[in-house]
Design a protein around this motif. Sequence first.
Motif, mmCIF file in Angstrom:
data_model
loop_
_atom_site.group_PDB
_atom_site.id
_atom_site.type_symbol
_atom_site.label_atom_id
_atom_site.label_comp_id
_atom_site.label_asym_id
_atom_site.label_seq_id
_atom_site.Cartn_x
_atom_site.Cartn_y
_atom_site.Cartn_z
ATOM 1 N N ALA A 23 0.833 -1.204 0.000
ATOM 2 C CA ALA A 23 0.000 0.000 0.000
ATOM 3 C C ALA A 23 0.867 1.253 0.000
ATOM 4 O O ALA A 23 0.619 2.188 -0.777
ATOM 5 C CB ALA A 23 -0.927 -0.006 1.209
ATOM 6 N N VAL A 24 1.892 1.273 0.836
ATOM 7 C CA VAL A 24 2.725 2.472 0.920
ATOM 8 C C VAL A 24 3.593 2.610 -0.331
ATOM 9 O O VAL A 24 3.828 3.720 -0.819
ATOM 10 C CB VAL A 24 3.566 2.467 2.215
ATOM 11 C CG1 VAL A 24 4.468 3.672 2.286
ATOM 12 C CG2 VAL A 24 2.659 2.433 3.426
ATOM 13 N N GLU A 25 4.047 1.474 -0.863
ATOM 14 C CA GLU A 25 4.844 1.538 -2.097
ATOM 15 C C GLU A 25 4.028 2.088 -3.263
ATOM 16 O O GLU A 25 4.557 2.764 -4.142
ATOM 17 C CB GLU A 25 5.385 0.148 -2.447
ATOM 18 C CG GLU A 25 6.628 -0.200 -1.641
ATOM 19 C CD GLU A 25 6.947 -1.676 -1.668
ATOM 20 O OE1 GLU A 25 6.330 -2.408 -2.453
ATOM 21 O OE2 GLU A 25 7.821 -2.082 -0.896
ATOM 22 N N LYS A 26 2.721 1.798 -3.265
ATOM 23 C CA LYS A 26 1.858 2.361 -4.306
ATOM 24 C C LYS A 26 1.888 3.880 -4.247
ATOM 25 O O LYS A 26 1.916 4.551 -5.276
ATOM 26 C CB LYS A 26 0.409 1.885 -4.078
ATOM 27 C CG LYS A 26 0.018 0.720 -4.936
ATOM 28 C CD LYS A 26 -1.487 0.499 -4.838
ATOM 29 C CE LYS A 26 -1.865 -0.809 -5.455
ATOM 30 N NZ LYS A 26 -3.295 -1.114 -5.236
ATOM 31 N N LEU A 27 1.877 4.408 -3.021
ATOM 32 C CA LEU A 27 1.915 5.861 -2.871
ATOM 33 C C LEU A 27 3.292 6.418 -3.209
ATOM 34 O O LEU A 27 3.417 7.462 -3.835
ATOM 35 C CB LEU A 27 1.548 6.253 -1.438
ATOM 36 C CG LEU A 27 0.086 6.133 -1.044
ATOM 37 C CD1 LEU A 27 -0.071 6.321 0.449
ATOM 38 C CD2 LEU A 27 -0.749 7.150 -1.781
ATOM 39 N N MET A 28 4.333 5.702 -2.779
ATOM 40 C CA MET A 28 5.693 6.193 -2.992
ATOM 41 C C MET A 28 6.195 5.906 -4.400
ATOM 42 O O MET A 28 7.223 6.443 -4.805
ATOM 43 C CB MET A 28 6.659 5.539 -1.989
ATOM 44 C CG MET A 28 6.437 5.959 -0.552
ATOM 45 S SD MET A 28 7.427 4.979 0.594
ATOM 46 C CE MET A 28 9.057 5.592 0.256
#
Lengths: 229, 605
Positions: B317-322
């Motif tokens: 999830a965070v990698e999608k944002l980053m």
Amino acid sequence: MYGSGLIKGMGVTLKHFVESYAEDLKYVFRGGRYNDKYIAVRQGPKAKGIFTVQYPEEKLPVPENFRYIPFLVFDTQKNEDKCTSCGICAKVCPPQCIWIVRTNDPKTNRPIPQPAEFYIDASICMSCSLCAEFCPFDAIKMDHDYELSSFERFNTLVFDKARLTKPDTYHAAIHPTDWARELQDQAEAARKDAEKAAAAAAKKAAADAAAAAKLAEAAKPTDEAKPAA
Amino acid sequence: MAAKAAAAPVAELTGPLAALKDKFGDALTPGDFEGVVVNHDQLIAVATTIRDELGYDYLTSLTGVDYIAQNEMEVVYHALNTRAGGAPLVFKARTPRDHAVVPSLIKVWPGADFQEREVWDLMGIKFEGHPNLKRILMWEGFAGHPLRKDWKEAYYEQDTKPFDSRWPGGHHRRAEDRVAYADNVNFPANFDPTVYTAQADAAVYENFKNFYVDEHGQFMPKEAVEGGNGNGQFHEHLETDELVVNLGPQHPSTHGVFRMVVTLDGEKITHLEPVMGYLHRNHEKIGERNTYIQNMPFTDRLDYLSSMSNNFGYALAVEKLMKVTPPERAEYIRVIMAELTRICNHVWAIGFLLNDLGAFFTPALYAIEERELILDLFEAASGSRMMCNYFRFGGVARDLPAGWLETCRELVFNRLPKKIDELDYFLSENEIIRARCEGSGTLTGDDAVKYSVAGPVLRASGVAYDVRRAEPYSIYDRFEFDVAVRNHGDVYDRYLIRLDEIRQSLRILQQALKQIPETGEIQAGKKQYSARVPAGQAYGRVEGPKGELGFYVVSDGTANPYRYHIRAPSFINLTALGPMSVGQKIADVVIILGSIDIVLGETDR
């Protein structure tokens, strides 16, 4: 046949039961199966027979990466704390169990890179190892000592700097790979420093030479001027 | 935000949402995300169209976000198409903060039941038309809605971590010394804890009103005492009555602190209501106080049997944002860890299902032996058997130690296949297991989709939905494996499907262990203790051992997530527990719960 599934299942249990004795017998003339020597075999991927370890009479060896409450590394060579109280561990700590008081120079009131106080509240610490992972100075490392139970939960579990500090020889003993990497980094840094120093020295020498040449150059006209004068 | 979004033209709707435009043009507003904002009055109609005409038959995640600056609350829905797969369809409803009401979608997707109750409980958004809208994780004596941004916990220190008191002037002080005990107890107005009876308990005690307790402490039916014979004698004829039984909260079969309030007619269950929240710690609020990286070890504690999968979902999830992708070797390590976790979880689930069936610990311990060997691998790589905290944004925490892959290969190629076959041979044909499990707790495929059930429970009902196949994440598209499906939807099939899935996991592992690069980077970019996450929102999901595990993260560009929500399969799968158990015998409810395989750390969060 009705009941054959049950009997098959019983067969598996019987196999395990017999196997545990058969496995024990293999070690009769090798000093028995239940000692530290064979613990890796008993718990390894080819293990057969009885799997249990009789803690606390026997203890499983922990892998190098094993992590429990952190400790502070004391540099025995330089005789000082490795910690510079930069506060990264306190900032990254998820349960916020690290408390650091930075030392201030009494005269100038500027910070000195040394912790005045350092606490880890072991009753809150979740042993996640983020502090050790992000410490830029290799000053905080995770311990292997997991037997920390105490009769009192308030003061004994707040570890102060004295309780947390352990010599780097201990760190080297429990984390050989990490320690080798650190030594390599140090050697690398030293090499770079030496190179830099050498480069600086060369530069300085060149500059000196140039300055000397310039001086000489500057001196020359005067020399030449002298006779003229 | 609402005003800004309203100004945007409806024509911007793309993808499957474009079909909605003609029908509900006025009710839809494209937002600053991949999805649509739906007006209240049309919400049910739009949802029905999404379900029936667009084919999104499965409501996977329903949650709320509190935008305090805009004085607005938002309900976010993620719907899935279980036949075609693909990414979830996102739609939202907005409502003013001080009077937050949204129509309930329970009629469209009954799987919204617990999730709407959770949003009401934690965020205080009312769902109009929900038949049983009461608190689910908190108790009735709780004041306020804890996920609202202006709510503060008992030992509140500061809105976000890191706390200023820790450095540079960090003289240690315990939270209990800072806040006196009495100062953090708060009750709602008109609530008296001394006379309080829990709603679910009220039914139990209502029954007791028909009894007197005599001088020996024996329960006597009132009518026997009041009636003609007056000697405490029972009536001659047999009267039957519905009986309410509490299983739990402290009960060996509930796998934790969990309660089932069961109404019985004889031995038959006429109604079952799960009561949960005993392990609630407001994980999501903690997550919103934390920085991004600080959440990683907290995700370990959700489903504490499969921490690697939890790490995986959150990292995605965070990698999608980053917008970072881990390097090749890290991807392989991640898949290997996730599949080992699945094996761990499933052998544990099988072992404890057998415990619930009364096969006391022999099968469980055979299963645990294999799990123990896998946990040794986790410990060697991550440093901890269960609280692994191994994934980082764009990679993993550290490289595999020397010899790790060899041990893993020995396990995966030689030991585990044999041991799983042995477990199969040991249990599957056992007549007692078959007699107990076959036909109990059946759930049809339609019902499974309707109740938003996920994972092995869904696939045992004949619905071949697996996130690894439906929307492949990481490098799952490279591996050859089958989505395990069974068709009876009973406890026995849920047992068998776990064996099937272990075998498929071993297949994936064998391919991954052959393909993994021997050396290479394990972290994309430089590892930072304070991750920079651009503003936006992302839903990262993985096929966890218990079902679809989703993380919905909203970032406002600061160091801490603005909203952090977990779509917990253990929690949502329980929606189907009641319908599955009705009509069954009381003795079977234990194995029905066991076959769902819940972990309370994730259920209660």
